[in-house]
Design a protein around this motif. Structure first.
Motif, PDB file in Angstrom:
ATOM      1  N   ASP A  90       4.434  10.716 -10.978  1.00  0.00           N
ATOM      2  CA  ASP A  90       3.601   9.531 -11.162  1.00  0.00           C
ATOM      3  C   ASP A  90       2.620   9.439  -9.997  1.00  0.00           C
ATOM      4  O   ASP A  90       2.339  10.436  -9.345  1.00  0.00           O
ATOM      5  CB  ASP A  90       4.466   8.267 -11.277  1.00  0.00           C
ATOM      6  N   ASP A  91       2.102   8.246  -9.725  1.00  0.00           N
ATOM      7  CA  ASP A  91       1.067   8.074  -8.710  1.00  0.00           C
ATOM      8  C   ASP A  91       1.632   7.690  -7.349  1.00  0.00           C
ATOM      9  O   ASP A  91       0.899   7.189  -6.497  1.00  0.00           O
ATOM     10  CB  ASP A  91       0.073   6.997  -9.189  1.00  0.00           C
ATOM     11  N   THR A  92       2.936   7.939  -7.111  1.00  0.00           N
ATOM     12  CA  THR A  92       3.540   7.570  -5.835  1.00  0.00           C
ATOM     13  C   THR A  92       3.289   8.658  -4.785  1.00  0.00           C
ATOM     14  O   THR A  92       2.536   9.603  -5.008  1.00  0.00           O
ATOM     15  CB  THR A  92       5.052   7.315  -6.012  1.00  0.00           C
ATOM     16  N   SER A  93       3.931   8.509  -3.645  1.00  0.00           N
ATOM     17  CA  SER A  93       3.681   9.397  -2.507  1.00  0.00           C
ATOM     18  C   SER A  93       4.160  10.825  -2.753  1.00  0.00           C
ATOM     19  O   SER A  93       5.245  11.040  -3.295  1.00  0.00           O
ATOM     20  CB  SER A  93       4.388   8.839  -1.261  1.00  0.00           C
ATOM     21  N   TRP A  94       3.351  11.782  -2.319  1.00  0.00           N
ATOM     22  CA  TRP A  94       3.767  13.185  -2.292  1.00  0.00           C
ATOM     23  C   TRP A  94       4.698  13.387  -1.100  1.00  0.00           C
ATOM     24  O   TRP A  94       4.716  12.577  -0.169  1.00  0.00           O
ATOM     25  CB  TRP A  94       2.549  14.092  -2.160  1.00  0.00           C
ATOM     26  N   LEU A  95       5.483  14.472  -1.146  1.00  0.00           N
ATOM     27  CA  LEU A  95       6.367  14.819  -0.046  1.00  0.00           C
ATOM     28  C   LEU A  95       5.883  16.096   0.622  1.00  0.00           C
ATOM     29  O   LEU A  95       5.520  17.070  -0.059  1.00  0.00           O
ATOM     30  CB  LEU A  95       7.803  15.029  -0.534  1.00  0.00           C
ATOM     31  N   VAL A  96       5.868  16.095   1.941  1.00  0.00           N
ATOM     32  CA  VAL A  96       5.567  17.292   2.726  1.00  0.00           C
ATOM     33  C   VAL A  96       6.829  17.598   3.525  1.00  0.00           C
ATOM     34  O   VAL A  96       7.138  16.922   4.507  1.00  0.00           O
ATOM     35  CB  VAL A  96       4.371  17.069   3.670  1.00  0.00           C
ATOM     36  N   THR A 138       0.835  -1.200   0.000  1.00  0.00           N
ATOM     37  CA  THR A 138       0.000   0.000   0.000  1.00  0.00           C
ATOM     38  C   THR A 138       0.870   1.250   0.000  1.00  0.00           C
ATOM     39  O   THR A 138       1.734   1.420   0.866  1.00  0.00           O
ATOM     40  CB  THR A 138      -0.928   0.021   1.227  1.00  0.00           C
ATOM     41  N   GLN A 139       0.637   2.134  -0.962  1.00  0.00           N
ATOM     42  CA  GLN A 139       1.405   3.380  -1.052  1.00  0.00           C
ATOM     43  C   GLN A 139       0.862   4.409  -0.063  1.00  0.00           C
ATOM     44  O   GLN A 139      -0.350   4.591   0.056  1.00  0.00           O
ATOM     45  CB  GLN A 139       1.295   3.969  -2.467  1.00  0.00           C
ATOM     46  N   ALA A 140       1.761   5.072   0.648  1.00  0.00           N
ATOM     47  CA  ALA A 140       1.340   6.212   1.462  1.00  0.00           C
ATOM     48  C   ALA A 140       0.909   7.354   0.539  1.00  0.00           C
ATOM     49  O   ALA A 140       1.486   7.540  -0.532  1.00  0.00           O
ATOM     50  CB  ALA A 140       2.489   6.675   2.353  1.00  0.00           C
ATOM     51  N   GLU A 141      -0.105   8.091   0.946  1.00  0.00           N
ATOM     52  CA  GLU A 141      -0.540   9.245   0.169  1.00  0.00           C
ATOM     53  C   GLU A 141       0.528  10.334   0.200  1.00  0.00           C
ATOM     54  O   GLU A 141       0.808  10.977  -0.804  1.00  0.00           O
ATOM     55  CB  GLU A 141      -1.858   9.784   0.736  1.00  0.00           C
ATOM     56  N   TYR A 142       1.128  10.527   1.373  1.00  0.00           N
ATOM     57  CA  TYR A 142       2.191  11.523   1.495  1.00  0.00           C
ATOM     58  C   TYR A 142       3.159  11.099   2.589  1.00  0.00           C
ATOM     59  O   TYR A 142       2.835  10.285   3.462  1.00  0.00           O
ATOM     60  CB  TYR A 142       1.632  12.916   1.798  1.00  0.00           C
ATOM     61  N   ARG A 168      -5.935  14.957  -5.267  1.00  0.00           N
ATOM     62  CA  ARG A 168      -5.298  14.070  -4.301  1.00  0.00           C
ATOM     63  C   ARG A 168      -5.462  14.683  -2.913  1.00  0.00           C
ATOM     64  O   ARG A 168      -5.493  15.914  -2.741  1.00  0.00           O
ATOM     65  CB  ARG A 168      -3.811  13.915  -4.635  1.00  0.00           C
ATOM     66  N   VAL A 169      -5.533  13.826  -1.910  1.00  0.00           N
ATOM     67  CA  VAL A 169      -5.661  14.296  -0.535  1.00  0.00           C
ATOM     68  C   VAL A 169      -4.513  15.234  -0.180  1.00  0.00           C
ATOM     69  O   VAL A 169      -4.701  16.249   0.507  1.00  0.00           O
ATOM     70  CB  VAL A 169      -5.715  13.092   0.436  1.00  0.00           C
ATOM     71  N   ALA A 170      -3.310  14.921  -0.655  1.00  0.00           N
ATOM     72  CA  ALA A 170      -2.146  15.747  -0.337  1.00  0.00           C
ATOM     73  C   ALA A 170      -2.327  17.189  -0.793  1.00  0.00           C
ATOM     74  O   ALA A 170      -1.779  18.112  -0.187  1.00  0.00           O
ATOM     75  CB  ALA A 170      -0.896  15.154  -0.975  1.00  0.00           C
ATOM     76  N   GLU A 171      -3.117  17.412  -1.847  1.00  0.00           N
ATOM     77  CA  GLU A 171      -3.313  18.761  -2.378  1.00  0.00           C
ATOM     78  C   GLU A 171      -4.143  19.647  -1.456  1.00  0.00           C
ATOM     79  O   GLU A 171      -4.069  20.873  -1.544  1.00  0.00           O
ATOM     80  CB  GLU A 171      -3.969  18.686  -3.751  1.00  0.00           C
ATOM     81  N   ILE A 172      -4.958  19.044  -0.604  1.00  0.00           N
ATOM     82  CA  ILE A 172      -5.799  19.827   0.313  1.00  0.00           C
ATOM     83  C   ILE A 172      -5.454  19.520   1.769  1.00  0.00           C
ATOM     84  O   ILE A 172      -6.221  19.812   2.675  1.00  0.00           O
ATOM     85  CB  ILE A 172      -7.301  19.567   0.059  1.00  0.00           C
ATOM     86  N   LEU A 173      -4.271  18.936   1.996  1.00  0.00           N
ATOM     87  CA  LEU A 173      -3.862  18.526   3.334  1.00  0.00           C
ATOM     88  C   LEU A 173      -3.661  19.702   4.274  1.00  0.00           C
ATOM     89  O   LEU A 173      -4.084  19.677   5.433  1.00  0.00           O
ATOM     90  CB  LEU A 173      -2.561  17.719   3.230  1.00  0.00           C
ATOM     91  N   LEU A 174      -3.009  20.746   3.789  1.00  0.00           N
ATOM     92  CA  LEU A 174      -2.639  21.871   4.643  1.00  0.00           C
ATOM     93  C   LEU A 174      -3.703  22.968   4.581  1.00  0.00           C
ATOM     94  O   LEU A 174      -4.316  23.183   3.529  1.00  0.00           O
ATOM     95  CB  LEU A 174      -1.278  22.417   4.219  1.00  0.00           C
ATOM     96  N   PRO A 175      -3.939  23.666   5.684  1.00  0.00           N
ATOM     97  CA  PRO A 175      -4.958  24.723   5.688  1.00  0.00           C
ATOM     98  C   PRO A 175      -4.678  25.768   4.614  1.00  0.00           C
ATOM     99  O   PRO A 175      -3.548  26.237   4.474  1.00  0.00           O
ATOM    100  CB  PRO A 175      -4.829  25.332   7.096  1.00  0.00           C
ATOM    101  N   PHE A 176      -5.728  26.144   3.867  1.00  0.00           N
ATOM    102  CA  PHE A 176      -5.540  27.044   2.734  1.00  0.00           C
ATOM    103  C   PHE A 176      -4.987  28.389   3.177  1.00  0.00           C
ATOM    104  O   PHE A 176      -4.204  29.015   2.450  1.00  0.00           O
ATOM    105  CB  PHE A 176      -6.874  27.236   1.992  1.00  0.00           C
ATOM    106  N   HIS A 177      -5.379  28.867   4.361  1.00  0.00           N
ATOM    107  CA  HIS A 177      -4.946  30.214   4.793  1.00  0.00           C
ATOM    108  C   HIS A 177      -3.448  30.271   5.072  1.00  0.00           C
ATOM    109  O   HIS A 177      -2.883  31.359   5.217  1.00  0.00           O
ATOM    110  CB  HIS A 177      -5.723  30.656   6.044  1.00  0.00           C
ATOM    111  N   THR A 178      -2.776  29.110   5.143  1.00  0.00           N
ATOM    112  CA  THR A 178      -1.328  29.104   5.396  1.00  0.00           C
ATOM    113  C   THR A 178      -0.523  29.119   4.096  1.00  0.00           C
ATOM    114  O   THR A 178       0.708  29.202   4.152  1.00  0.00           O
ATOM    115  CB  THR A 178      -0.905  27.890   6.238  1.00  0.00           C
ATOM    116  N   ARG A 179      -1.192  29.026   2.966  1.00  0.00           N
ATOM    117  CA  ARG A 179      -0.483  28.955   1.679  1.00  0.00           C
ATOM    118  C   ARG A 179       0.161  30.292   1.358  1.00  0.00           C
ATOM    119  O   ARG A 179      -0.428  31.357   1.546  1.00  0.00           O
ATOM    120  CB  ARG A 179      -1.424  28.552   0.553  1.00  0.00           C
ATOM    121  N   CYS A 180       1.403  30.239   0.875  1.00  0.00           N
ATOM    122  CA  CYS A 180       2.135  31.445   0.505  1.00  0.00           C
ATOM    123  C   CYS A 180       1.981  31.697  -1.000  1.00  0.00           C
ATOM    124  O   CYS A 180       2.064  30.763  -1.794  1.00  0.00           O
ATOM    125  CB  CYS A 180       3.614  31.298   0.809  1.00  0.00           C
TER     126      CYS A 180
END
Length: 255
Positions: free
Chosen positions: A82-88, A31-35, A240-252
């Motif tokens: 590709d469809d592998t894990s995103w990095l945070v 099972t691949q981790a999402e991030y 992808r879940v990783a795209e909305i993982l972090l609160p939007f108001h923190t985006r630079c």
């Protein structure tokens, strides 16, 4: 280093550090981790601006920057080709610490061996500087828990996040299984690193404490990471879940 090898090294280091997570058999081993959440600091080769180029060569592209001033963090979200894990990548800003812990952490980091400060595997080779004393660990923990975590662990994978939808099981079911396995979740949207968007249901499961031997000979058991389960509040396949993982108001907004 190729991306597949990099991810494999990250994962092997992660399960070696957290054997209880490595021994879980609640879902298929492939099972691949999402991030993957990695913690580093804004110093020399371990800073985001230095890590970006080798990661880009492995096929990762920048998908956004996030600033969490209350936590002293700059976070770089990176998407694979590709469809592998995103990095945070969560970078602790040393300058946000008060003078005494800042100087103590900097002195420790400066003791890194030059050979451990280069190469593509900086995030999966362990702590490049000496183990701190228990007194220093406690001093850093009082100032900022992630400063203490970095002092003991070095730049590294903190936790993996799994998308329940991609695992084809609801969060409630997986949560029950993890609790039965002896891994109860923390309350709230915290995971020990950053806050998570309210667009997601999120549970963080701390790993079992591991015995650590400090450089003054003291031995203490510490919880140094874990795993996360995430489920969208509204099911769709557009992001992808990783795209909305972090609160939007923190985006630079980057120029």
């Amino acid at each position: 280093m190729q991306r597949e090898e990099f991810l494999q090294q990250l994962w092997l280091d992660y399960v070696h550090t957290h054997p209880d997570i490595g021994s879980l058999r609640l879902w298929p081993l492939n099972t691949q981790a999402e991030y993957l959440t990695l913690v580093t600091l804004n110093y020399g080769p371990f800073a985001l601006n230095a890590l970006g180029l080798p990661l880009a060569r492995m096929g990762y592209r920048s998908a956004g920057y996030y600033a969490m001033a209350d936590k002293g963090l700059l976070i770089h979200l990176m998407a694979p080709s590709d469809d592998t894990s995103w990095l945070v990548l969560a970078e602790l800003q040393i300058g946000t610490l008060s003078k005494a812990p800042r100087e103590a952490l900097t002195t420790l980091v400066h003791q890194s061996h030059p050979a451990d400060c280069k190469g593509h595997n900086l995030l999966c080779r362990g702590r490049p500087w000496p183990m701190p004393s228990w007194t220093l660990y406690r001093q850093l923990h009082s100032a900022h828990p992630l400063a203490a975590w970095l002092a003991v662990m070095g730049p590294r994978l903190h936790h993996a996040g799994f998308d329940c939808h991609r695992m084809q099981a609801p969060l409630a079911t997986l949560n029950e299984q993890l609790e039965k396995a002896g891994m109860p979740p923390l309350s709230g949207q915290q995971n020990g690193v950053f806050s998570v968007s309210n667009l997601l249901e999120h549970r963080f499961y701390p790993a079992m404490p591991q015995k650590m031997v400090f450089n003054d000979g003291d031995e203490h058991r510490l919880c140094l990471g874990g795993l996360a389960l995430i489920q969208k509040q509204v099911s769709d396949d557009h992001e992808r879940v990783a795209e909305i993982l972090l609160p939007f108001h923190t985006r630079c907004e980057m120029a």
